[in-house]
Design a protein around this motif. Structure first.
Motif, PDB file in Angstrom:
ATOM      1  N   PHE A   3     -24.332  72.836  98.700  1.00 15.58           N
ATOM      2  CA  PHE A   3     -23.465  71.801  98.122  1.00 15.58           C
ATOM      3  C   PHE A   3     -22.801  70.980  99.218  1.00 15.58           C
ATOM      4  O   PHE A   3     -22.712  69.743  99.129  1.00 15.58           O
ATOM      5  CB  PHE A   3     -22.407  72.455  97.238  1.00 15.58           C
ATOM      6  CG  PHE A   3     -21.439  71.481  96.629  1.00 15.58           C
ATOM      7  CD1 PHE A   3     -21.815  70.662  95.578  1.00 15.58           C
ATOM      8  CD2 PHE A   3     -20.147  71.358  97.122  1.00 15.58           C
ATOM      9  CE1 PHE A   3     -20.923  69.754  95.021  1.00 15.58           C
ATOM     10  CE2 PHE A   3     -19.242  70.453  96.572  1.00 15.58           C
ATOM     11  CZ  PHE A   3     -19.639  69.655  95.523  1.00 15.58           C
ATOM     12  N   LEU A   4     -22.348  71.644 100.301  1.00 15.60           N
ATOM     13  CA  LEU A   4     -21.726  70.934 101.416  1.00 15.60           C
ATOM     14  C   LEU A   4     -22.698  69.940 102.030  1.00 15.60           C
ATOM     15  O   LEU A   4     -22.337  68.791 102.310  1.00 15.60           O
ATOM     16  CB  LEU A   4     -21.254  71.934 102.474  1.00 15.60           C
ATOM     17  CG  LEU A   4     -20.681  71.339 103.767  1.00 15.60           C
ATOM     18  CD1 LEU A   4     -19.424  70.522 103.471  1.00 15.60           C
ATOM     19  CD2 LEU A   4     -20.384  72.441 104.783  1.00 15.60           C
ATOM     20  N   TYR A   5     -23.948  70.372 102.230  1.00 13.25           N
ATOM     21  CA  TYR A   5     -24.947  69.446 102.765  1.00 13.25           C
ATOM     22  C   TYR A   5     -25.144  68.264 101.819  1.00 13.25           C
ATOM     23  O   TYR A   5     -25.248  67.112 102.251  1.00 13.25           O
ATOM     24  CB  TYR A   5     -26.278  70.169 102.982  1.00 13.25           C
ATOM     25  CG  TYR A   5     -27.406  69.212 103.272  1.00 13.25           C
ATOM     26  CD1 TYR A   5     -27.573  68.693 104.557  1.00 13.25           C
ATOM     27  CD2 TYR A   5     -28.275  68.790 102.269  1.00 13.25           C
ATOM     28  CE1 TYR A   5     -28.592  67.787 104.826  1.00 13.25           C
ATOM     29  CE2 TYR A   5     -29.290  67.892 102.535  1.00 13.25           C
ATOM     30  CZ  TYR A   5     -29.444  67.393 103.810  1.00 13.25           C
ATOM     31  OH  TYR A   5     -30.436  66.483 104.076  1.00 13.25           O
ATOM     32  N   GLY A   6     -25.201  68.542 100.515  1.00 13.99           N
ATOM     33  CA  GLY A   6     -25.483  67.502  99.539  1.00 13.99           C
ATOM     34  C   GLY A   6     -24.462  66.379  99.514  1.00 13.99           C
ATOM     35  O   GLY A   6     -24.801  65.223  99.244  1.00 13.99           O
ATOM     36  N   ILE A   7     -23.196  66.705  99.810  1.00 10.58           N
ATOM     37  CA  ILE A   7     -22.149  65.685  99.693  1.00 10.58           C
ATOM     38  C   ILE A   7     -21.882  64.933 100.986  1.00 10.58           C
ATOM     39  O   ILE A   7     -21.166  63.933 100.976  1.00 10.58           O
ATOM     40  CB  ILE A   7     -20.817  66.307  99.202  1.00 10.58           C
ATOM     41  CG1 ILE A   7     -20.269  67.306 100.218  1.00 10.58           C
ATOM     42  CG2 ILE A   7     -21.005  66.955  97.835  1.00 10.58           C
ATOM     43  CD1 ILE A   7     -18.890  67.836  99.867  1.00 10.58           C
ATOM     44  N   THR A   8     -22.450  65.373 102.108  1.00 12.98           N
ATOM     45  CA  THR A   8     -22.069  64.763 103.394  1.00 12.98           C
ATOM     46  C   THR A   8     -22.548  63.322 103.541  1.00 12.98           C
ATOM     47  O   THR A   8     -21.780  62.450 103.971  1.00 12.98           O
ATOM     48  CB  THR A   8     -22.592  65.604 104.577  1.00 12.98           C
ATOM     49  OG1 THR A   8     -23.983  65.885 104.382  1.00 12.98           O
ATOM     50  CG2 THR A   8     -21.834  66.906 104.688  1.00 12.98           C
ATOM     51  N   THR A   9     -23.810  63.045 103.205  1.00 16.57           N
ATOM     52  CA  THR A   9     -24.291  61.672 103.318  1.00 16.57           C
ATOM     53  C   THR A   9     -23.570  60.738 102.344  1.00 16.57           C
ATOM     54  O   THR A   9     -23.175  59.626 102.732  1.00 16.57           O
ATOM     55  CB  THR A   9     -25.812  61.608 103.113  1.00 16.57           C
ATOM     56  OG1 THR A   9     -26.458  62.393 104.124  1.00 16.57           O
ATOM     57  CG2 THR A   9     -26.316  60.176 103.199  1.00 16.57           C
ATOM     58  N   PRO A  10     -23.388  61.123 101.068  1.00 18.47           N
ATOM     59  CA  PRO A  10     -22.582  60.269 100.187  1.00 18.47           C
ATOM     60  C   PRO A  10     -21.179  60.011 100.719  1.00 18.47           C
ATOM     61  O   PRO A  10     -20.651  58.897 100.579  1.00 18.47           O
ATOM     62  CB  PRO A  10     -22.536  61.069  98.871  1.00 18.47           C
ATOM     63  CG  PRO A  10     -23.796  61.860  98.874  1.00 18.47           C
ATOM     64  CD  PRO A  10     -24.014  62.240 100.312  1.00 18.47           C
ATOM     65  N   ILE A  11     -20.564  61.010 101.345  1.00 17.94           N
ATOM     66  CA  ILE A  11     -19.239  60.804 101.944  1.00 17.94           C
ATOM     67  C   ILE A  11     -19.325  59.758 103.056  1.00 17.94           C
ATOM     68  O   ILE A  11     -18.480  58.866 103.172  1.00 17.94           O
ATOM     69  CB  ILE A  11     -18.668  62.129 102.472  1.00 17.94           C
ATOM     70  CG1 ILE A  11     -18.235  63.021 101.307  1.00 17.94           C
ATOM     71  CG2 ILE A  11     -17.474  61.874 103.407  1.00 17.94           C
ATOM     72  CD1 ILE A  11     -17.775  64.397 101.721  1.00 17.94           C
ATOM     73  N   GLY A  12     -20.367  59.870 103.895  1.00 13.08           N
ATOM     74  CA  GLY A  12     -20.551  58.885 104.961  1.00 13.08           C
ATOM     75  C   GLY A  12     -20.748  57.483 104.425  1.00 13.08           C
ATOM     76  O   GLY A  12     -20.204  56.511 104.969  1.00 13.08           O
ATOM     77  N   ILE A  13     -21.522  57.360 103.334  1.00 12.15           N
ATOM     78  CA  ILE A  13     -21.728  56.041 102.722  1.00 12.15           C
ATOM     79  C   ILE A  13     -20.409  55.494 102.184  1.00 12.15           C
ATOM     80  O   ILE A  13     -20.081  54.313 102.368  1.00 12.15           O
ATOM     81  CB  ILE A  13     -22.767  56.129 101.589  1.00 12.15           C
ATOM     82  CG1 ILE A  13     -24.135  56.544 102.152  1.00 12.15           C
ATOM     83  CG2 ILE A  13     -22.893  54.783 100.874  1.00 12.15           C
ATOM     84  CD1 ILE A  13     -25.185  56.815 101.075  1.00 12.15           C
ATOM     85  N   ALA A  14     -19.651  56.354 101.508  1.00 10.53           N
ATOM     86  CA  ALA A  14     -18.371  55.916 100.935  1.00 10.53           C
ATOM     87  C   ALA A  14     -17.414  55.452 102.035  1.00 10.53           C
ATOM     88  O   ALA A  14     -16.735  54.432 101.888  1.00 10.53           O
ATOM     89  CB  ALA A  14     -17.745  57.055 100.128  1.00 10.53           C
ATOM     90  N   ILE A  15     -17.381  56.175 103.140  1.00 15.90           N
ATOM     91  CA  ILE A  15     -16.522  55.764 104.260  1.00 15.90           C
ATOM     92  C   ILE A  15     -16.983  54.426 104.810  1.00 15.90           C
ATOM     93  O   ILE A  15     -16.181  53.522 105.084  1.00 15.90           O
ATOM     94  CB  ILE A  15     -16.532  56.844 105.367  1.00 15.90           C
ATOM     95  CG1 ILE A  15     -15.852  58.124 104.877  1.00 15.90           C
ATOM     96  CG2 ILE A  15     -15.830  56.324 106.626  1.00 15.90           C
ATOM     97  CD1 ILE A  15     -15.989  59.286 105.839  1.00 15.90           C
ATOM     98  N   GLY A  16     -18.305  54.276 104.965  1.00 17.97           N
ATOM     99  CA  GLY A  16     -18.845  53.023 105.479  1.00 17.97           C
ATOM    100  C   GLY A  16     -18.520  51.837 104.591  1.00 17.97           C
ATOM    101  O   GLY A  16     -18.164  50.757 105.080  1.00 17.97           O
TER     102      GLY A  16
END
Length: 341
Positions: free
Chosen positions: A251-264
């Motif tokens: 689950f942690l892996y799954g949310i990391t890229t979406p978090i990066g996109i949201a920050i961007g």
């Protein structure tokens, strides 16, 4: 001084395809989470009836993905970022990307030595011997290879003696717990490098001008990489009270890229991925992450899964070719994706 100050300081608003950029948060969440969670859930659910050969394929395919990610998707970008013309001239006087990768490898090596020596000493206190990577409790063979039959026989004898002496399997559970600690350290190191990389590519995707091509590539990239980390999580052998950890890791892996996109997307009006600061931060993190995955790929995957795994070395030529071929396929596909991302 930067050779092109204008190019280094201009910040684009990147408002094109805004709806698709927002949708990419959820699409990458689905792709990343599916890749990471499928091996973990399939391993635990007998109803799915997933053939063992498919599990083996996912395991070795994922190993190839991790190794290609280290060199093609981390070390190569780190070299480009830390040699950017936007950086002060001092950054071009030394191969900092390679140095940071090397530093990361040695740090991980030392951390594992300390962790395994600590675990071994704890087991000696209760009168037990222990293979540093926990292979005495059913994981793949390592440094002093013993066959799977020998491992099972020794483990059964050990448990029987303990039950006779104490009337319970408390010591076996303690041994399994210490083995779990060493396994979790290894996977945590791997996931740490992957997570850093995932946040960075999410941030890059959110502000990149060539969004469409990069988006398609990253969805495949994150799904395949998720398959790699998920297959490692699925094969963890943990006591019952820690069975939630592989799911949490996926689950942690799954949310990391979406978090990066949201920050961007949140900082798209002020963030310039070509600036000196962005290049330094991204380059340093990519270089350190590459060292983590290089160490994990060559030591944990190549050496422990093949060279020091007596079961693999004594297997048929067909099984060995299948494992190596699966790994090469994963490596080749991820390396090919490096042409676009």
């Amino acid at each position: 001084m930067p050779s092109d100050g204008i190019a280094c300081n201009v910040v684009g608003a990147h408002d094109q395809l805004m709806h698709l950029r927002v949708a990419s948060i959820f699409i990458t969440l689905i792709g990343s989470s599916s890749g990471a969670l499928f091996p973990v859930l399939a391993k635990r659910s007998p109803r799915l009836h997933v053939p063992k050969c498919l599990f083996d394929f996912a395991k070795y395919f994922g190993s190839g993905v991790i190794i290609a990610t280290a060199f093609i998707h981390l070390l190569s970008p780190a070299i480009s970022e830390l040699s950017s013309p936007c950086l002060p001239s001092g950054w071009s006087d030394y191969p900092y990307a390679f140095a940071l990768c090397l530093l990361s490898i040695f740090i991980i090596f030392i951390v594992e030595i300390v962790a395994f020596r600590w675990g071994t000493s704890k087991l000696k206190e209760v009168g037990k011997s222990h293979d540093a990577h926990g292979h005495n409790v059913g994981s793949h063979a390592a440094h002093g290879p013993e066959s799977k039959v020998e491992q099972t026989s020794n483990l059964q004898k050990e448990v029987s003696i303990e039950k006779v002496e104490s009337g319970q399997d408390h010591h076996y559970e303690h041994s399994l717990g210490d083995s779990a600690t060493t396994q979790l350290i290894g996977v945590a190191i791997l996931e740490f490098g992957v997570v850093l990389h995932s946040v960075l590519i999410g941030l890059t995707l959110a502000v990149n001008e060539g969004f469409k091509v990069l988006f398609i590539v990253i969805v495949f990239h994150q799904t395949f990489e998720g398959l790699g980390i998920g297959s490692r999580l699925a094969h963890l052998q943990l006591p019952a009270q820690l069975n939630w950890m592989p799911i949490a890791g996926a689950f942690l892996y799954g949310i990391t890229t979406p978090i990066g996109i949201a920050i961007g997307l949140g900082i798209k009006g002020t963030y310039n991925p070509g600036s000196a600061t962005a290049s330094i931060v991204s380059g340093v993190l990519d270089a350190l992450s590459s060292g983590i995955l290089v160490y994990t790929g060559l030591v944990e995957l190549f050496a422990h899964e093949f060279l020091f795994n007596q079961e693999m070395m004594e297997s048929s030529n067909g099984k060995l070719a299948y494992a190596v071929g699966s790994m090469c396929l994963g490596c080749a596909i991820m390396a090919l994706l490096g042409k676009w991302a």
